[in-house]
Each structure stands twice: as C-alpha cells, then as structure tokens.
Design a protein around this motif. Structure first.
Motif, PDB file in Angstrom:
ATOM      1  N   ILE A 172       0.729  -1.039   0.053  1.00  0.00           N
ATOM      2  CA  ILE A 172      -0.150   0.046   0.288  1.00  0.00           C
ATOM      3  C   ILE A 172       1.381   1.469  -0.313  1.00  0.00           C
ATOM      4  CG2 ILE A 172      -0.501   0.438   2.748  1.00  0.00           C
ATOM      5  CD1 ILE A 172      -3.321   1.062   1.894  1.00  0.00           C
ATOM      6  N   HIS A 173       2.197   1.200   0.424  1.00  0.00           N
ATOM      7  CA  HIS A 173       2.879   2.763   0.846  1.00  0.00           C
ATOM      8  C   HIS A 173       3.523   2.724  -0.294  1.00  0.00           C
ATOM      9  CE1 HIS A 173       2.338   2.991   5.077  1.00  0.00           C
ATOM     10  NE2 HIS A 173       2.557   1.523   5.152  1.00  0.00           N
ATOM     11  N   LYS A 174       4.256   1.379  -1.626  1.00  0.00           N
ATOM     12  CA  LYS A 174       4.078   2.195  -2.479  1.00  0.00           C
ATOM     13  C   LYS A 174       3.662   2.900  -3.911  1.00  0.00           C
ATOM     14  CE  LYS A 174       6.530  -0.765  -6.286  1.00  0.00           C
ATOM     15  NZ  LYS A 174       7.450  -2.205  -6.138  1.00  0.00           N
ATOM     16  N   ASN A 222       2.475   9.994  -7.018  1.00  0.00           N
ATOM     17  CA  ASN A 222       3.627  10.975  -8.265  1.00  0.00           C
ATOM     18  C   ASN A 222       2.462  10.988  -9.339  1.00  0.00           C
ATOM     19  OD1 ASN A 222       5.427  11.017  -5.940  1.00  0.00           O
ATOM     20  ND2 ASN A 222       6.233   9.244  -6.857  1.00  0.00           N
ATOM     21  N   LEU A 223       1.307   9.970  -9.291  1.00  0.00           N
ATOM     22  CA  LEU A 223       0.186  10.502 -10.865  1.00  0.00           C
ATOM     23  C   LEU A 223      -0.361  11.230 -10.280  1.00  0.00           C
ATOM     24  CD1 LEU A 223      -0.266   6.727 -12.139  1.00  0.00           C
ATOM     25  CD2 LEU A 223       1.886   8.591 -13.194  1.00  0.00           C
ATOM     26  N   GLY A 224      -0.605  12.879  -9.236  1.00  0.00           N
ATOM     27  CA  GLY A 224      -1.611  13.452  -8.987  1.00  0.00           C
ATOM     28  C   GLY A 224      -2.539  12.563  -8.314  1.00  0.00           C
ATOM     29  N   VAL A 225      -2.736  11.944  -8.022  1.00  0.00           N
ATOM     30  CA  VAL A 225      -3.566  11.211  -7.488  1.00  0.00           C
ATOM     31  C   VAL A 225      -4.631  12.044  -6.471  1.00  0.00           C
ATOM     32  CG1 VAL A 225      -5.521   9.602  -6.467  1.00  0.00           C
ATOM     33  CG2 VAL A 225      -3.903   9.064  -8.721  1.00  0.00           C
ATOM     34  N   LYS A 226      -4.997  12.536  -5.714  1.00  0.00           N
ATOM     35  CA  LYS A 226      -5.468  12.831  -4.627  1.00  0.00           C
ATOM     36  C   LYS A 226      -6.133  12.356  -3.450  1.00  0.00           C
ATOM     37  CE  LYS A 226      -5.045  17.049  -6.800  1.00  0.00           C
ATOM     38  NZ  LYS A 226      -3.472  17.569  -6.629  1.00  0.00           N
ATOM     39  N   PHE A 227      -5.823  11.795  -2.090  1.00  0.00           N
ATOM     40  CA  PHE A 227      -5.840  11.243  -1.453  1.00  0.00           C
ATOM     41  C   PHE A 227      -6.845  11.657  -0.155  1.00  0.00           C
ATOM     42  CE2 PHE A 227      -3.083   8.410  -3.038  1.00  0.00           C
ATOM     43  CZ  PHE A 227      -3.362   7.560  -2.718  1.00  0.00           C
ATOM     44  N   LYS A 228      -7.736  11.455  -0.228  1.00  0.00           N
ATOM     45  CA  LYS A 228      -9.022  11.849   0.532  1.00  0.00           C
ATOM     46  C   LYS A 228      -8.470  11.022   2.455  1.00  0.00           C
ATOM     47  CE  LYS A 228     -13.745  11.798   3.469  1.00  0.00           C
ATOM     48  NZ  LYS A 228     -13.345  12.919   3.428  1.00  0.00           N
ATOM     49  N   MET A 229      -7.717  10.085   1.861  1.00  0.00           N
ATOM     50  CA  MET A 229      -6.697   9.656   3.672  1.00  0.00           C
ATOM     51  C   MET A 229      -5.280   8.280   3.059  1.00  0.00           C
ATOM     52  SD  MET A 229      -7.856   6.147   5.633  1.00  0.00           S
ATOM     53  CE  MET A 229      -9.967   6.682   6.092  1.00  0.00           C
ATOM     54  N   GLU A 230      -4.392   9.505   3.814  1.00  0.00           N
ATOM     55  CA  GLU A 230      -3.264   8.275   3.594  1.00  0.00           C
ATOM     56  C   GLU A 230      -3.245   6.726   4.209  1.00  0.00           C
ATOM     57  OE1 GLU A 230      -0.057  10.603   6.297  1.00  0.00           O
ATOM     58  OE2 GLU A 230      -0.784  11.631   4.899  1.00  0.00           O
ATOM     59  N   PRO A 231      -2.493   6.610   3.653  1.00  0.00           N
ATOM     60  CA  PRO A 231      -1.912   4.734   4.798  1.00  0.00           C
ATOM     61  C   PRO A 231      -2.374   4.733   5.935  1.00  0.00           C
ATOM     62  CG  PRO A 231      -0.036   4.828   3.111  1.00  0.00           C
ATOM     63  CD  PRO A 231      -1.565   6.616   2.773  1.00  0.00           C
ATOM     64  N   THR A 232      -3.489   4.229   6.742  1.00  0.00           N
ATOM     65  CA  THR A 232      -3.854   4.379   7.829  1.00  0.00           C
ATOM     66  C   THR A 232      -3.827   2.648   8.356  1.00  0.00           C
ATOM     67  OG1 THR A 232      -5.135   6.208   7.166  1.00  0.00           O
ATOM     68  CG2 THR A 232      -5.177   4.706   9.457  1.00  0.00           C
ATOM     69  N   ILE A 292      -7.958   1.823  -0.864  1.00  0.00           N
ATOM     70  CA  ILE A 292      -6.786   0.208  -1.630  1.00  0.00           C
ATOM     71  C   ILE A 292      -6.882  -0.121  -0.042  1.00  0.00           C
ATOM     72  CG2 ILE A 292      -6.540   0.944  -3.550  1.00  0.00           C
ATOM     73  CD1 ILE A 292      -3.592   2.544  -2.589  1.00  0.00           C
ATOM     74  N   ALA A 293      -6.325  -1.618  -0.199  1.00  0.00           N
ATOM     75  CA  ALA A 293      -6.017  -2.014   1.758  1.00  0.00           C
ATOM     76  C   ALA A 293      -5.339  -3.135   1.103  1.00  0.00           C
ATOM     77  CB  ALA A 293      -7.702  -2.933   1.434  1.00  0.00           C
ATOM     78  N   GLN A 294      -4.543  -3.499   2.036  1.00  0.00           N
ATOM     79  CA  GLN A 294      -3.395  -4.039   1.707  1.00  0.00           C
ATOM     80  C   GLN A 294      -3.651  -4.807   3.736  1.00  0.00           C
ATOM     81  OE1 GLN A 294       0.325  -2.721   1.806  1.00  0.00           O
ATOM     82  NE2 GLN A 294       1.878  -4.381   3.336  1.00  0.00           N
ATOM     83  N   LYS A 295      -3.702  -6.210   2.958  1.00  0.00           N
ATOM     84  CA  LYS A 295      -3.735  -7.208   4.561  1.00  0.00           C
ATOM     85  C   LYS A 295      -2.354  -7.637   4.940  1.00  0.00           C
ATOM     86  CE  LYS A 295      -6.966 -10.508   2.405  1.00  0.00           C
ATOM     87  NZ  LYS A 295      -7.306 -11.860   1.754  1.00  0.00           N
ATOM     88  N   ASN A 296      -2.521  -6.897   6.450  1.00  0.00           N
ATOM     89  CA  ASN A 296      -1.289  -6.996   7.393  1.00  0.00           C
ATOM     90  C   ASN A 296      -1.124  -8.951   8.117  1.00  0.00           C
ATOM     91  OD1 ASN A 296      -0.810  -4.576   7.412  1.00  0.00           O
ATOM     92  ND2 ASN A 296      -2.462  -3.836   9.330  1.00  0.00           N
TER      93      ASN A 296
END
Length: 129
Positions: free
Chosen positions: A85-87, A94-104, A124-128
């Motif tokens: 998710i961080h990558k 870097n492509l200009g996408v606007k995030f409402k919530m950064e990785p949390t 988007i989600a990544q299993k921990n």
C-alpha cells in the motif's frame, strides 16, 4: 456462485476509462456501444479472467443520488486490494491522485482512500501480516 462483474457509477465514461486504465493500471476488456453509452469493463492485469469492473454511467437519478451521497459522506464506492500500500500510495500520488486518507493501519488491514475524479472515493487495502 461468484462475482463476475461489479459496477462503479461514473459521471463521464471517457474520463473514467482514462483514469482507471492509464492511472490505476486496469486493462480494458470490453468497450461496446449500448445506445448513447458504452459497456466498458476493465480487469486487473494480474487476473484478466477475474472480476470485471463496469464503468457504469450515473445517468439514472437514483444512481446519481447514490453516488453523490456516498461521496458527500466520504464513503468509498469500492475497495481494491494491493500488495504494498505504501508503494502504491506513492505511485498514485506521483501521478497526481488526490488522497482523502493516506495509508492508515486499521487492524488486519492498512487502508488509504483517494478521489477517482469521476465522482467516487476508492479505497485501497493491504492485508497486514
């Protein structure tokens, strides 16, 4: 039984196709004229025979209202899984996408939410581990 197609209501099919293919990296599987609109379905490059994402026009009043209310309340229209998710967050930013919530960190998953420029928030989600 399995999910074969899921819809995302969009304000503009051409704009959505560009964003979902060029920015997010999905592959166009179908693009068929249907009256004044098109049946535009995309798939993950990692699972080209998997679930299709249908970019469905929000021309019906109920669809338009549904999409508008979800967005106003900050509710994602859908969720996509990612390996890192961080990558992915950095790549999209870097492509200009606007995030409402950064990785949390949300317990069993880490999530982030962005604006798809077509009237939706997408999570988007990544299993921990």
């Amino acid at each position: 039984m399995k999910v074969i197609v899921t819809s995302i209501f969009v304000e503009d099919q051409d704009k959505a196709l560009k964003f979902y293919s060029e920015t997010l990296g999905f592959i166009k599987k179908h693009d068929v004229p249907v009256g004044e609109y098109r049946w535009i379905a995309l798939v993950s490059p990692e699972d080209q025979e998997g679930t299709e994402i249908l970019l469905e026009p929000n021309n019906h009043p109920a669809a338009k209202e549904y999409q508008k209310r979800l967005f106003a309340d900050g509710i994602p229209a859908t969720m996509f899984g990612v390996e890192d998710i961080h990558k992915e967050y950095e790549r999209l930013k870097n492509l200009g996408v606007k995030f409402k919530m950064e990785p949390t960190d949300a317990g069993q998953v880490t999530i982030a939410v962005f604006d798809d420029t077509c009237g939706n928030y997408i999570q988007i989600a990544q299993k921990n581990k």
